[in-house]
Design an enzyme around this catalytic site. Structure first.
Site, short mmCIF file in Angstrom:
data_model
loop_
_atom_site.label_atom_id
_atom_site.label_comp_id
_atom_site.label_asym_id
_atom_site.label_seq_id
_atom_site.Cartn_x
_atom_site.Cartn_y
_atom_site.Cartn_z
N THR A 883 0.81 -1.22 0.00
CA THR A 883 0.00 0.00 0.00
C THR A 883 0.84 1.26 0.00
O THR A 883 0.38 2.31 -0.46
CB THR A 883 -0.93 0.01 1.22
OG1 THR A 883 -0.15 -0.10 2.43
CG2 THR A 883 -1.91 -1.14 1.17
N CYS A 884 2.07 1.19 0.51
CA CYS A 884 2.91 2.39 0.52
C CYS A 884 3.33 2.79 -0.90
O CYS A 884 3.70 3.94 -1.14
CB CYS A 884 4.14 2.19 1.39
SG CYS A 884 5.05 0.68 1.04
N PHE A 885 3.26 1.85 -1.85
CA PHE A 885 3.61 2.15 -3.23
C PHE A 885 2.40 2.07 -4.16
O PHE A 885 2.54 2.24 -5.37
CB PHE A 885 4.68 1.17 -3.75
CG PHE A 885 5.92 1.13 -2.90
CD1 PHE A 885 6.69 2.26 -2.73
CD2 PHE A 885 6.30 -0.05 -2.28
CE1 PHE A 885 7.84 2.21 -1.95
CE2 PHE A 885 7.44 -0.09 -1.50
CZ PHE A 885 8.21 1.03 -1.32
#
Length: 917
Positions: A883-885
């Site tokens: 989710t961070c990317f």
């Protein structure tokens, strides 16, 4: 030579005159057949000895009626030979026929002829029905965004010129429906014959070919030589024999040919459309053009999976023209059970039964199938009391929601549980021994008492055997889990753990373990409506909210606000409102503006208020990252003028939205905001842990959290303390994460405790007051016991809905990592599945990949980083996400069916987005 040319010309002239005559005869027979079909459809002219088709047509021809066009202009004068009853039936049929002609003429005028059959599936048979077509139906109807825009323009023209469009024009109809007449053909041939016999032959040939050329850019040479794609010459091959069962991946091969019967190299630029429909159900398809073998360059391969039994219509078109034989009708029968799409309805994780009695559990001993509901009932008979872990599989594959615990009670225990549930005092308690709290295991177990009520489970101990002291309290909601331990865990048969995701888990032992867990389960099922699925919990939630406020008035309550000072004027207008006032129907007036509130102004006010409260520019809420995608979180460092009362008002507004949504219909109000997962977790009382950083603050997660999690920290000078700096980078103070934390060094053994403590401070403790005031306003309308039946992802879906997603915009704003043939195949399958996703499935996909079911205000174009679809070096495993990317990682699969099963399982069961193995 001249004589030979003249002979050829005369011969061609005779042949074409004969062909024109035969063509007119064929046209006449087609008209006769169309009239007979219309007569049969409405059972007309069957009396007075005219039952045969010939007799009925002769009756019409006697009165000058020879075609459907003539039938559409029948009136009472022309039908005077019929009795009153037959005349009325005929006039009704004539009206419907005229409506069909008008619709067909209008579609031809706007170049939308290919949608005629689709309109009939939506019960649109006339121009008047098009005036009231809904936008949702129109989006389903249109095959592309370009066609959707064409439809909007055509409907706008229809609304302005409905009367002119309702005039049936014979010249336009005949021009669109008939071919060249015999007379005009003869004159044309005579002119061509005088010019040249060869030219006459060429022009005649072109006239016949022009109707078959689907490409308007076909050159003169290609038209003469037949070097263009001809749908009539295409061939379709099905790789299965009928009847075929559902559940398998099917393949259709289409061979494309030119007019001259030579292979045509097909590509995705040729406008090939494959549509498979059963009633309103559309099957997702995947089309591959060409092949590695040069001999198959004219081949398109279509793969699809049918999941519902019945008759399907397979339409294969090139542009607006069907290939030969299209549409095809194929029937599929019910096949073998598919574990990935089979599961339990009204699912719950603990099943309580009585020893020796039969208990039914709907989707192991017996299955009873009901053909009417298409559901199987599983009958369980257990002959030994205790707690059992059940797993239901089919051919080695687990069904959905197929893992659950079964508590088998003897007759005495069952009677005690029933008494506990039915009594109104709710003062039942049981003795137990507490052996572990969190990570701390006692050397000697502690004697405690477990009290159970419909709202909570309380663990107490007695000092000097007479003074009760409460140790722990667990809310009675789905987040509170009973975990049972077997003998292999080193415990006795009565060991269990209570964990609510907020407090340290407790491990206890008690001889009354069965009664405690069964009483807890019965109370829980009553509190959540009897099922743990989101849809069932949502329906129960809305029902309970309506029930809670059913005696409150829904009279209109006028609110006057200033648009330029929206937040302040709204808070002032609502300052003295009671809970009953918040339940009334708001009627909004913007001061200085004209307009009556029929619902539109109210919806606009809710959206503007969400912007005023939750937009980080207004400083009540903030983002951990400075971009439009960042999730919003309460801002503990806001301006001093923004008091805590603003959070209370924000909570009341959210409660008002949930209450209005519970009323259904046009009252539904969605919250236009993207909250952090840690904030949502605190609203339902869950414990905040370091995993929330990945979605809430991805930059901090990548820079610090993940490094500490994956690497040794022995060489780092880390302590259980957090340094706090001001905007100028100057150290303000040091916060101890645990008592004496400034002296406790972080090691590999305690680093997870450090990360959780850090998350507790940054995500929870730092905004504790803001969350408390927000909950104060929210709970004024929505009790916390109703909110707590959801997890944080479900709460977001409940509050914010699924939103509207544009697949075309999605395709324009994404990044693909990987160029192998296998990944391109999986990527094609991905878009095929996404095109058929429901709004909830799209929301789950976004939740799984980006950490939020909502898009930024600007849609996919404002996602930072962009939505990434990457290949991963694996085969057949579940997709994973970072989710961070905003990254979705797709392995390779054997078939579209396998990929669909894995993707749906991942987004529905792993929507937290932390990655699944």
């Amino acid at each position: 030579m001249v004589s030979t040319s003249l002979q050829w010309t005369v011969a061609v002239l005779i042949i074409i005159i004969a062909g024109s005559f035969l063509q007119r005869q064929q046209k006449s027979r087609e008209r006769l057949d169309s009239v007979v079909v219309w007569l049969d459809e409405y059972d007309l002219f069957t009396s007075s000895g005219s039952a045969s088709n010939r007799d009925r047509f002769d009756v019409l021809a006697k009165h000058g009626i020879n075609s459907l066009w003539d039938c559409a202009h029948l009136d009472e004068d022309k039908l005077s030979f019929l009795d009153e009853h037959d005349m009325q039936r005929t006039l009704v049929a004539v009206g419907e026929l005229k409506n069909k002609f008008l619709l067909k003429q209008w579609l031809a005028h706007h170049n939308l002829q290919e949608y005629e059959s689709r309109l009939h599936r939506f019960d649109c048979h006339s121009l008047s029905s098009l005036l009231y077509i809904e936008l949702d139906v129109l989006r389903t109807l249109a095959t592309s965004s370009y066609d959707y825009d064409r439809w909007l323009a055509a409907l706008a023209d229809l609304q302005q010129n409905y009367i002119e469009s309702s005039v049936l024009t014979e010249d336009e109809w005949i021009a669109a429906d008939d071919y060249l007449t015999w007379h005009s053909g003869a004159i044309m041939l005579l002119i061509l014959m005088l010019a040249s016999g060869v030219v006459a032959m060429t022009m005649t040939h072109l006239q016949a070919l022009s109707t078959d050329a689907i490409n308007h850019k076909t050159s003169f040479f290609e038209l003469v030589t037949g070097k263009y794609l001809s749908p009539h010459h295409c061939r379709v091959f099905f790789d299965w024999e009928e009847p075929q069962q559902v559940g398998h991946t099917m393949t259709i091969k289409i061979k494309f040919f030119q007019r001259n019967s030579r292979p045509y190299p097909i590509s995705d630029c040729d406008g090939v459309l494959v549509e498979i429909m059963m009633a309103d159900y559309k099957v997702a398809t995947s089309t591959e053009f060409g092949a590695l073998n040069p001999s198959d360059v004219n081949t398109a391969t279509v793969t699809f999976t049918v999941r519902k039994a019945g008759e399907y219509k397979i339409a294969i078109m090139v542009g607006a023209h069907h290939v030969r034989g299209s549409p095809f009708l194929k029937r599929f029968h019910s096949g073998s059970l598919d574990p990935s799409n089979t599961g339990f309805i009204h699912h719950y994780s603990i099943l309580t039964v009585t020893l020796g009695q039969t208990e039914t559990f709907s989707p192991v001993r017996q299955l009873v199938y009901d053909k009417g509901t298409r559901q199987a009932t599983m009958v369980i008979v257990l002959r030994e009391e205790g707690i059992f872990q059940a797993l239901v599989t089919y051919k080695g594959a687990k069904l959905k929601h197929s893992e659950f615990n079964i508590i088998v009670l003897n007759a005495n225990e069952a009677a005690v549980v029933k008494k506990n549930v039915d009594t109104r005092s709710h003062d039942c308690y049981y003795e137990a021994k507490m052996t572990t709290v969190g990570y701390e295991r006692f050397t000697k177990s502690k004697k405690v008492y477990i009290y159970i009520s419909p709202k909570q489970v309380t663990v107490k101990e007695f000092i000097l055997r007479i003074i009760p002291m409460r140790l722990y309290t667990f809310r009675l909601c789905p987040s509170t889990k009973f975990i049972f331990h077997s003998n292999s865990d080193g415990e006795d048969d009565h060991a269990f753990t209570i964990d609510d995701g907020s407090q340290p888990p407790l491990r206890l032992t008690s001889p009354d373990c069965n009664v405690i867990s069964a009483t807890f389960t019965q109370f829980l099922l009553k509190n959540i409506g009897g099922s743990e699925t989101f849809r069932d919990k949502q329906n129960f939630f809305f029902h309970e909210v309506r029930k809670l406020h059913q005696k409150k008035s829904r009279d209109k309550l006028c609110i006057r606000v200033h648009r330029d000072r929206l937040l302040e004027s709204s808070m002032k207008a609502c300052k003295s409102f009671s809970t009953a006032d918040w339940c009334r129907l708001f009627e909004l007036t913007f001061i200085g503006e004209e307009g009556l509130d029929w619902g539109g102004l109210r919806r606009e006010w809710f959206e503007l208020m969400c912007t005023a409260l939750f937009d980080p520019q207004n400083q009540l809420f903030t983002r951990f990252k400075n971009d439009n995608q960042g999730l919003v979180h309460p801002n503990p460092r806001r301006q001093v003028t923004l008091k805590l009362k603003y959070y209370e008002f924000a909570g009341k507004l959210i409660g008002k939205c949930l209450y209005e949504s519970s009323l259904g219909g046009g009252y539904r109000q969605l919250v236009k905001a993207r909250f952090t997962r840690s904030f949502l977790a605190q609203l339902i009382g869950l414990r905040v842990h370091y995993k929330y950083f990945e979605q809430d603050d991805p930059d901090f997660y990548v820079a610090k959290i993940r490094y500490i999690e994956e690497n040794s920290v022995e060489d780092l000078e880390l302590y259980f303390a957090e340094e706090q700096y001001n905007d100028n980078g100057k150290l303000e103070k040091v916060i101890e994460l645990v008592p004496g934390g400034i002296k406790i060094r972080v090691t590999n053994q305690n680093k997870l405790r450090y990360l959780n403590s850090l998350a507790q401070y940054r995500l929870a403790t730092d905004v504790q007051q803001e969350v408390e005031y927000f909950l104060k306003g929210l709970n004024d309308l929505i009790p916390d016991n109703l909110l707590s039946i959801f997890d944080e992802n479900e709460l977001e879906l409940l509050m914010c809905g699924t939103g509207n997603f544009s697949i075309s915009e999605f395709k324009q704003h994404h990044i693909v990592n990987g160029s192998s043939y296998e990944h391109k195949k999986v990527l094609d399958w991905f878009w095929t599945l996404v095109a058929s996703f429901t709004e909830e499935e799209m929301a789950r996909l976004l939740q799984f990949t980006t950490g939020c079911s909502q898009l930024p205000p600007g849609g996919f174009s404002e996602l930072i980083p962009k939505f990434q679809i990457s290949a991963t070096p694996a085969f057949g495993t579940l997709p994973t996400a970072h989710t961070c990317f905003n990254q979705l990682c797709l392995p390779d699969y054997n078939s579209l069916e396998d990929f669909q099963r894995a993707l749906l399982l991942a987004i529905n069961e792993g929507s937290e987005g932390f990655g699944m193995a």
